[in-house]
Design a protein around this motif. Structure first.
Motif, PDB file in Angstrom:
ATOM      1  N   ARG A 149       0.826  -1.202   0.000  1.00 46.06           N
ATOM      2  CA  ARG A 149       0.000   0.000   0.000  1.00 46.06           C
ATOM      3  C   ARG A 149       0.865   1.260   0.000  1.00 46.06           C
ATOM      4  NH1 ARG A 149      -5.083  -1.202   4.159  1.00 46.06           N
ATOM      5  NH2 ARG A 149      -5.986  -2.947   2.949  1.00 46.06           N
ATOM      6  N   LEU A 150       1.888   1.273   0.863  1.00 39.92           N
ATOM      7  CA  LEU A 150       2.787   2.426   0.901  1.00 39.92           C
ATOM      8  C   LEU A 150       3.548   2.561  -0.415  1.00 39.92           C
ATOM      9  CD1 LEU A 150       4.236   2.154   4.530  1.00 39.92           C
ATOM     10  CD2 LEU A 150       2.489   3.731   3.683  1.00 39.92           C
ATOM     11  N   ALA A 151       3.941   1.427  -0.984  1.00 40.37           N
ATOM     12  CA  ALA A 151       4.628   1.475  -2.276  1.00 40.37           C
ATOM     13  C   ALA A 151       3.705   2.020  -3.362  1.00 40.37           C
ATOM     14  CB  ALA A 151       5.127   0.088  -2.655  1.00 40.37           C
ATOM     15  N   HIS A 152       2.432   1.645  -3.310  1.00 35.74           N
ATOM     16  CA  HIS A 152       1.468   2.147  -4.298  1.00 35.74           C
ATOM     17  C   HIS A 152       1.264   3.651  -4.141  1.00 35.74           C
ATOM     18  CE1 HIS A 152      -1.885   2.095  -7.075  1.00 35.74           C
ATOM     19  NE2 HIS A 152      -2.673   2.650  -6.153  1.00 35.74           N
ATOM     20  N   ILE A 153       1.179   4.119  -2.882  1.00 28.67           N
ATOM     21  CA  ILE A 153       1.025   5.565  -2.647  1.00 28.67           C
ATOM     22  C   ILE A 153       2.258   6.314  -3.141  1.00 28.67           C
ATOM     23  CG2 ILE A 153       0.824   7.319  -0.852  1.00 28.67           C
ATOM     24  CD1 ILE A 153      -0.825   5.336   0.776  1.00 28.67           C
ATOM     25  N   SER A 154       3.440   5.771  -2.849  1.00 31.94           N
ATOM     26  CA  SER A 154       4.679   6.410  -3.306  1.00 31.94           C
ATOM     27  C   SER A 154       4.745   6.460  -4.829  1.00 31.94           C
ATOM     28  CB  SER A 154       5.893   5.651  -2.748  1.00 31.94           C
ATOM     29  OG  SER A 154       7.093   6.207  -3.212  1.00 31.94           O
ATOM     30  N   TRP A 155       4.298   5.390  -5.477  1.00 33.15           N
ATOM     31  CA  TRP A 155       4.320   5.367  -6.945  1.00 33.15           C
ATOM     32  C   TRP A 155       3.326   6.373  -7.529  1.00 33.15           C
ATOM     33  CZ3 TRP A 155       7.450   3.779 -10.561  1.00 33.15           C
ATOM     34  CH2 TRP A 155       6.997   3.693 -11.881  1.00 33.15           C
ATOM     35  N   LEU A 156       2.151   6.522  -6.898  1.00 35.71           N
ATOM     36  CA  LEU A 156       1.173   7.499  -7.374  1.00 35.71           C
ATOM     37  C   LEU A 156       1.725   8.917  -7.261  1.00 35.71           C
ATOM     38  CD1 LEU A 156      -2.195   6.099  -5.931  1.00 35.71           C
ATOM     39  CD2 LEU A 156      -1.358   5.986  -8.287  1.00 35.71           C
ATOM     40  N   ILE A 157       2.426   9.202  -6.143  1.00 34.34           N
ATOM     41  CA  ILE A 157       3.023  10.535  -5.979  1.00 34.34           C
ATOM     42  C   ILE A 157       4.145  10.736  -6.988  1.00 34.34           C
ATOM     43  CG2 ILE A 157       4.249  12.056  -4.388  1.00 34.34           C
ATOM     44  CD1 ILE A 157       2.829  10.694  -2.093  1.00 34.34           C
ATOM     45  N   LEU A 158       4.923   9.678  -7.219  1.00 30.18           N
ATOM     46  CA  LEU A 158       6.036   9.772  -8.161  1.00 30.18           C
ATOM     47  C   LEU A 158       5.551  10.068  -9.571  1.00 30.18           C
ATOM     48  CD1 LEU A 158       9.064   9.373  -8.860  1.00 30.18           C
ATOM     49  CD2 LEU A 158       8.577   6.939  -9.106  1.00 30.18           C
ATOM     50  N   CYS A 159       4.433   9.468  -9.965  1.00 33.25           N
ATOM     51  CA  CYS A 159       3.915   9.638 -11.329  1.00 33.25           C
ATOM     52  C   CYS A 159       2.958  10.808 -11.466  1.00 33.25           C
ATOM     53  CB  CYS A 159       3.208   8.357 -11.773  1.00 33.25           C
ATOM     54  SG  CYS A 159       4.280   6.908 -11.849  1.00 33.25           S
ATOM     55  N   SER A 160       2.658  11.498 -10.369  1.00 37.02           N
ATOM     56  CA  SER A 160       1.714  12.610 -10.426  1.00 37.02           C
ATOM     57  C   SER A 160       2.385  13.853 -11.003  1.00 37.02           C
ATOM     58  CB  SER A 160       1.174  12.904  -9.019  1.00 37.02           C
ATOM     59  OG  SER A 160       2.223  13.352  -8.172  1.00 37.02           O
ATOM     60  N   HIS A 161       1.608  14.914 -11.153  1.00 38.73           N
ATOM     61  CA  HIS A 161       2.120  16.158 -11.731  1.00 38.73           C
ATOM     62  C   HIS A 161       3.124  16.832 -10.802  1.00 38.73           C
ATOM     63  CE1 HIS A 161      -0.461  16.158 -15.254  1.00 38.73           C
ATOM     64  NE2 HIS A 161      -1.492  15.856 -14.491  1.00 38.73           N
TER      65      HIS A 161
END
Length: 656
Positions: free
Chosen positions: A335-347
């Motif tokens: 879950r934390l990895a998914h959140i980190s990936w979403l932030i990484l790929c966000s604007h």
């Protein structure tokens, strides 16, 4: 008037400490914001403002410490004769120490700051002593209730200042050599060619990038097999891969990323957060028992709450790091990895479609800089005088650099050409390419540049640049050629020729240290302008003089070749050869540029030459791998251009 000035001076004396402390905090906010955007920006004015803020932040903080220590008498006054606002000034001393520790987004302004980390360590010792002195001299009986929270903030300030010095040491050349960490084992399915595949590859190759920027060669790399490209990669992935590598390298050189990535650095940061939260709670308790000036309490709240906001923003920056995603993924924290990936790929992070650098290349045209400001047939006297003034100033070299320097976007065609040429060199396909390329149209201009030892590299660049500009200005009607070339493809080739030619001319004028010059670039440019401007600055005069200059350098019997190239078919064939010539020259220059200059350009928005250099190293070619020579002892055309990009031993085999 005198009474007004006296009132202003008295008002300044009463609020000087408060204003200087607030100014120190405002500078920290500015550095935090601009530290994140300067990797994308090449604006000279913004860079100047950032430099002033970077240098001025330390000066303002030290000046505030001196003001607080000087106000000992008023701060220790308890009978009411002194201002009550000075009773809380001692509590701001440790906050100034936090400000001296800098922000997570900017520890160094230039690469020299990292290499001079011992000087910053000395400044740390001196300024911590100065803060202790100001803190001790400013405390009194009325401040005993705030002594505990002040000590906690003081410890947090020492930790933050130590982080900055530590980050500078890690980003120095010797610090990069000592860097050692292992990528956690990732249990994740990766689609070839995806953005996730790019990130995973960079996480493995970043240690090799550290080796490069520390001065190591390919043979001295710790993980050479990971760094070298295996097989073909899509163009989009190659370009993005280089962007991510250089973006992570920027973080390691100019921010606190390496310190916060280490376990001990992460623990120290958590301790400083705990100290600040505890100090804020104790401060709220003390304020309820002791009466202080409202303005001073408001300033203290700004320092606390503003610091907490900056810390939260720093947490987001850490969360969007590829290292954070890799850590959570290795620990099976999906879950934390998914959140980190979403932030990484966000604007707000590192999205796949957005460039991670300025994506621009400098442009400078010698011919355009020689042409003066023509006066139209009807104009006012003011405009006439203004044009005369501009024409007079245009003769100055510094004005030409400022006025005529522009920037253009690095489009897909340029990156495709770069990747194609580097791949051909890596596959050792140049023997076949040279046999197919006879350089029929460019033979005169090549002979007068590469085969004359007396010509300096700077003179050759100027001559080839002028020849390219003149050739582009003579574009014929291509409709008579037929289906062999479309207008779109011809326009793309012309755009590539113009941009690469102007880019290397820009490097000669603005960044001569990045070129393998044997003489002074300033003298080369001044000599060229002296030959051109003496015969007039009108457009026709400049073009005629430049055309005559090219003819004067040609060998006897080749003057008619320039006229023959004006035919549509010959013009297009020459255009393709010019494009290939500039691509080869670009790769040669990138391989010769020193690594310190590439590291320096990362803090200035990035440079196309750095991307070409890193791509070459990925294919085991360049100055840090297999040496690339410009020409060989052979006087044949194929020998000269074969040696442009081929390893020395292969060039010798070809000429033999």
């Amino acid at each position: 008037m005198a009474s007004t000035m006296g009132g202003l001076v008295q008002l300044w004396n009463e609020w000087e400490i408060q204003l200087v402390v607030l100014l120190s905090f405002i500078l920290q906010i500015f550095l935090f914001v601009t530290g994140s955007i300067r990797r994308y920006n090449i604006n000279i004015f913004l860079r100047l403002v950032i430099w002033l803020a970077y240098v001025g932040a330390d000066m303002v903080a030290v000046y505030a410490l001196g003001l607080i220590s000087r106000n000992v008498q008023s701060a220790n006054t308890s009978d009411g004769s002194g201002r009550s606002s000075n009773r809380l000034a001692f509590f701001w001393v440790p906050f100034l120490l936090i400000h001296l520790g800098g922000q997570d987004t900017m520890t160094a302004f230039s690469i020299e700051d990292n290499n001079l980390w011992l000087r910053h360590l000395l400044n740390l010792s001196i300024q911590v002593y100065l803060a202790l002195y100001a803190f001790w001299k400013s405390t009194g009986r009325h401040s005993l209730q705030l002594l505990a929270p002040a000590i906690l903030v003081f410890h947090a300030g020492i930790i933050r200042y130590g982080e900055r010095t530590w980050a500078l040491k890690c980003g120095s050349r010797d610090g990069l050599k000592e860097t050692s960490w292992q990528l956690p084992k990732l249990n994740v399915e990766i689609d070839k060619g995806s953005y996730l595949d790019t990130i995973c590859y960079v996480l493995k190759s970043i240690l090799c990038v550290h080796d490069l920027f520390s001065g190591r060669t390919i043979s001295q790399m710790k993980e050479r097999h990971v760094f070298r490209f295996q097989g073909d990669r899509p163009l989009e992935q190659v370009s993005k891969l280089l962007e991510v590598e250089l973006a992570m390298m920027y973080d390691d050189l100019y921010t606190k990323a390496m310190v916060l990535r280490i376990r001990s650095g992460f623990i120290l940061r958590c301790i400083s957060h705990v100290f600040m939260i505890a100090a804020f709670v104790l401060f709220l308790t003390a304020c309820s028992k002791q009466q202080y000036n409202r303005a001073d309490i408001a300033i203290t709240y700004v320092l606390f709450i503003g610091g907490f906001v900056l810390d939260v923003c720093s947490i987001f920056l850490v969360a969007m790091s590829p290292w954070t995603w890799a850590f959570f993924r290795a620990q099976n924290c999906h879950r934390l990895a998914h959140i980190s990936w979403l932030i990484l790929c966000s604007h707000i992070g590192w999205p796949e479609k957005r460039p991670l650098w300025s994506n621009s290349m400098g442009q400078f045209s010698f011919l355009s800089s020689c042409i003066g400001f023509d006066e139209p047939r009807s104009s006012s006297k003011m405009l006439t005088i203004l044009r005369k003034m501009l024409n007079a100033v245009n003769k100055k070299l510094w004005f030409r650099k400022i006025w005529h320097t522009k920037h253009a976007k690095v489009n897909k065609d340029i990156m495709e050409n770069v990747v194609t040429w580097v791949r051909r060199l890596a596959r050792e396909e140049f023997t076949r390419i040279i046999q197919e390329q006879n350089w029929v149209n460019l033979q005169p201009i090549i002979n007068c540049t590469l085969n004359i030892p007396a010509n300096s590299f700077g003179n050759n660049i100027v001559l080839l640049h002028i020849y390219t500009d003149l050739h582009l200005r003579k574009q014929p009607d291509l409709n008579v050629i037929g289906s062999e070339a479309t207008s779109t493809s011809t326009a793309d080739i012309m755009d590539t020729c113009r941009k690469i030619s102007n880019y290397i001319a820009y490097l000669l004028v603005m960044q001569p240290s990045m070129l393998p010059l044997s003489g002074s670039a300033q003298d080369t440019i001044a000599s060229f302008y002296e030959k051109i401007i003496n015969k007039g600055s009108r457009k026709q005069d400049v073009l005629g003089t430049c055309y005559q200059l090219v003819e004067d350098h040609l060998e006897f019997g080749y003057e008619e070749c320039l006229t023959e190239q004006e035919e549509p078919r010959a013009w297009l064939e020459t255009l393709v050869e010019i494009r290939d010539m500039w691509m080869r020259l670009l790769i040669y220059v990138a391989g010769k540029c020193q690594v310190e200059l590439h590291a320096q350009q990362l803090g200035r928005g990035g440079e196309l030459l750095t991307f070409v250099w890193l791509l070459m190293v990925h294919h085991d070619i360049g100055a840090v791998a297999q040496q690339v020579d410009l020409i060989t002892s052979s006087k044949t055309m194929s020998g000269n251009f074969f040696a442009f990009y081929c390893p020395k031993e292969l060039a010798e085999q070809s000429t033999a």
